[in-house]
Design an enzyme around this catalytic site. Structure first.
Site, mmCIF file in Angstrom:
data_model
loop_
_atom_site.group_PDB
_atom_site.id
_atom_site.type_symbol
_atom_site.label_atom_id
_atom_site.label_comp_id
_atom_site.label_asym_id
_atom_site.label_seq_id
_atom_site.Cartn_x
_atom_site.Cartn_y
_atom_site.Cartn_z
ATOM 1 N N ALA A 247 121.814 6.700 -83.210
ATOM 2 C CA ALA A 247 121.407 6.476 -84.608
ATOM 3 C C ALA A 247 121.650 7.668 -85.539
ATOM 4 C CB ALA A 247 119.945 6.015 -84.719
ATOM 5 N N ALA A 248 122.277 8.736 -85.024
ATOM 6 C CA ALA A 248 122.567 9.880 -85.907
ATOM 7 C C ALA A 248 123.557 9.460 -86.996
ATOM 8 C CB ALA A 248 123.111 11.051 -85.106
ATOM 9 N N GLY A 249 124.562 8.684 -86.602
ATOM 10 C CA GLY A 249 125.526 8.181 -87.591
ATOM 11 C C GLY A 249 124.849 7.247 -88.580
ATOM 12 N N ASP A 250 123.898 6.470 -88.090
ATOM 13 C CA ASP A 250 123.198 5.522 -88.975
ATOM 14 C C ASP A 250 122.356 6.258 -90.016
ATOM 15 O OD1 ASP A 250 124.282 3.456 -87.496
ATOM 16 O OD2 ASP A 250 122.587 3.395 -86.108
#
Ligand code: RIB
Length: 309
Positions: A247-250
């Site tokens: 979820a870092a990209g999210d």
């Protein structure tokens, strides 16, 4: 206001010292069931960062579906346009996270792939009222296209996070204001290798020439590259100890959307998003790892505290 059109998944996560090779069995460590899905993560992250957010998507008529909807609602996301579909299961993601924080993910899309043009039609007014429409590629591509055209008809900004990677035609690329691929996604979209910074820039230029107005290419621990036809700027990543990169990209995309919808400059938006992404990798899980605005605002102090020990 921001509208997110995309997926909702229940993440079934096993933490392990080592991700097995095909045919291999390894003993992992703990298991967690965490709300996820790229669309839902981006909506949740944007709400935690203080934005007014509408989520448009589908879940199945099962306990995962109601939990996912409840969790978003509890975090302040408007879920009126998250439809519950009968006779289909909610999307599920099976995730392995290894000691380095790196992961591998397989998604069973379930209800996410039952999204129809009607879902977009029902949410037309909120899409048109939003400053930014934020999308990913975990739902059918024709639905992504309809949502993009709906936002563009009203002259609104469209941010597409092209994950998971798939090829996109000119009709989509032409209507995207900001595309945010990682290196793998960029390679597939541009057809150009992305093994060096120079090649990444060349691949980015191919997409700018195909109609994309602006790119933020995420490079993991090497930061990101902001590209327009006029200039390319490299941003360094903040150095933090990653425990889980899920979820870092999210959260990075959500943070960009929050600042862009508030009329901030791209430099401000990217600096903010880099902090949000860095905080996200320091915690386990998808929606469980997304930072609140006040945590991002005290990021420098938090970094100093960590450096001192
Ligand atoms: O980007 C992370 C997300 O990808 C996970 O939450 C999982 O559900 C998959 O969609």
């Amino acid at each position: 206001m921001i509208t997110v059109v995309g997926s909702l998944n229940m993440d079934l996560v096993v933490f392990t010292d080592k991700i097995p090779r095909p045919g291999e069995t390894v003993l992992g460590k703990n298991f967690q069931q965490v709300p996820g899905g790229k669309g839902a993560n981006q909506a949740d992250a944007a709400a935690k960062l203080g934005a007014s957010v509408h989520m448009v998507g589908c879940v199945g008529d099962d306990s995962f579906g109601s939990t996912l909807k409840d969790c978003l609602y509890a975090d302040g996301v408007h879920v009126d346009y998250v439809l519950t579909k009968p006779n289909i299961s909610t999307g599920v993601a099976v995730i392995l996270v290894e000691a380095s924080g790196d992961n591998c993910i397989t998604v069973a899309p379930g209800a996410n792939f039952s999204m129809s043009h009607d879902n977009i039609l029902q949410a037309k007014e909120v899409i048109k009222d939003s400053e930014v429409l934020l999308l990913q590629l975990e739902i059918p591509l024709e639905i992504v296209k309809t949502a993009i055209l709906t936002a563009k008809e009203a002259g609104k900004k469209v941010i597409l996070n092209p994950a998971p990677a798939q090829e996109l035609d000119e009709e989509i690329l032409d209507h995207i204001d900001l595309l945010t691929p990682n290196e793998t996604e960029l390679e597939l979209l541009s057809g150009h290798k992305t093994d060096t910074l120079e090649n990444i820039e060349l691949a980015g230029k191919i997409l700018l020439n195909r109609g994309v107005k602006e790119l933020v290419i995420t490079l993991g621990s090497s930061g990101c590259l902001h590209m327009t036809k006029k200039a390319t700027v490299h941003y360094e990543a903040y150095k933090v100890q990653a425990v889980d990169t899920t979820a870092a990209g999210d959260s990075f995309n959500a943070a960009l959307a929050v600042h862009i919808s508030a009329g901030k400059t791209m430099e401000e938006a990217i600096t903010f998003a880099m902090k949000v992404g860095a905080l996200t990798v320091t915690k386990e899980g998808a929606q469980t790892s997304l930072p609140l605005l006040r945590e991002v605002e005290s990021f420098e102090e938090w970094m100093k505290g960590r450096a001192q020990g």
